[in-house]
Write an enzyme that holds these catalytic residues in place. Sequence first.
Site, short mmCIF file in Angstrom:
data_model
loop_
_atom_site.label_atom_id
_atom_site.label_comp_id
_atom_site.label_asym_id
_atom_site.label_seq_id
_atom_site.Cartn_x
_atom_site.Cartn_y
_atom_site.Cartn_z
N LYS A 185 9.43 3.37 2.66
CA LYS A 185 8.61 4.58 2.44
C LYS A 185 9.22 5.78 3.16
O LYS A 185 9.32 6.87 2.60
CB LYS A 185 7.18 4.33 2.93
CG LYS A 185 6.38 3.43 1.99
CD LYS A 185 5.15 2.83 2.66
CE LYS A 185 4.49 1.82 1.71
NZ LYS A 185 3.51 0.96 2.35
N GLN A 229 -0.25 0.72 7.48
CA GLN A 229 0.23 -0.43 6.72
C GLN A 229 -0.71 -1.62 6.87
O GLN A 229 -1.11 -1.98 7.97
CB GLN A 229 1.65 -0.78 7.18
CG GLN A 229 2.34 -1.85 6.36
CD GLN A 229 2.64 -1.43 4.93
OE1 GLN A 229 2.84 -0.25 4.63
NE2 GLN A 229 2.65 -2.38 4.01
N ASP A 261 -3.58 6.48 0.34
CA ASP A 261 -3.73 5.12 -0.18
C ASP A 261 -4.95 5.02 -1.11
O ASP A 261 -5.06 4.08 -1.89
CB ASP A 261 -4.00 4.15 0.99
CG ASP A 261 -2.75 3.43 1.46
OD1 ASP A 261 -1.88 3.15 0.63
OD2 ASP A 261 -2.67 3.15 2.67
N1 GUN Z 1 0.19 -3.30 2.13
C1 GUN Z 1 0.54 -3.73 0.90
N2 GUN Z 1 0.36 -2.73 -0.01
C2 GUN Z 1 -0.12 -1.67 0.68
C3 GUN Z 1 -0.50 -0.35 0.30
O1 GUN Z 1 -0.45 0.06 -0.86
N3 GUN Z 1 -0.94 0.46 1.32
C4 GUN Z 1 -1.02 0.02 2.61
N4 GUN Z 1 -1.48 0.88 3.52
N5 GUN Z 1 -0.68 -1.19 2.98
C5 GUN Z 1 -0.23 -2.03 2.02
#
Ligand code: GUN
Length: 293
Positions: free
Chosen positions: A53, A97, A120
């Site tokens: 990311k 995360q 998110d």
């Molecule tokens: N862990 C797996 N997919 C995601 C996501 O889309 N956002 C976040 N914050 N954690 C994740």
Amino acid sequence: MPATLIDGKAIAAEVNAATAAEVAELAARGIQPGLAVVLIGDDPASQVYVNTKVRKCAELGIHSVRRVLSADATMAEVLAVVAELNADPAVHGILVQSPPPPQIDEAAIIAAIDPNKDVDCFHPVNVGKLLIGEPGGFAPCTPRGVLVLLEHCGVDPAGKHVVVVGRSNIVGKPLVALFLQKAKGANATVTCVHSATVDLAEHTRRADILVAAIGKPEYIRGDMIKPGAVVIDVGINRVRDESAPRGYRLVGDVHFEEASRVASLLTPVPGGVGPMTIAMLMRNTLQAARRNL
Ligand code: GUN
């Protein structure tokens, strides 16, 4: 005829090119979109996701902040980081995360994020807006990525029977909400099946569009798919493979070989939905920054 593969990497590259151009336009007006990514602990898969990311932000001209907390971080420490990022005007999007370590109450952390920075779309306010179909709200990254993939392949879900396998808060539930919207690119008839569904395969076999997001390696077999269906595999599972350089390989929630003999269109793993999730995160960060205009 074997299924045609949906090239998520290529479609994500197109989306990212558009995002980079829009980021440059916004920067010319004095706003550089910013994303903060918070990682608690040292889970190797989460580290990979967070690094990807941050790298993507740099590629597209988005400012990024990476905050890493130790695996034994307390709730107070995590909440302090979130409060600091909520107050930082250079940060338009915040992502913590998932999953965090067990001592962290994930729902409380999500609720502490400013809903305007919740790229998110996990905050209860944004989940509510998603269900209502409020225009201009965020859409969660992976579910939105699935709809954009279909759009790029010329598959209109309107009137089709979509079966979503899995009911997680990150993918299954919001995907149901998105497909149900009375809106372009949606308007589907939706069934959601899960671990408590009786005769799950009876439902999956009726899907025109089958989305697997159950987190079980190669769970969807060829005989669970209607011939000619579009199959979207959201799963990313590490399975042991001594012959692979790292000792494991990645597989989806769909048995790829079998599905490719039955489906019309199919996403590979990796290279299907995965790149779209990050592309949508970048778009949500851009959208959050635009609110500052
Ligand atoms: N862990 C797996 N997919 C995601 C996501 O889309 N956002 C976040 N914050 N954690 C994740």
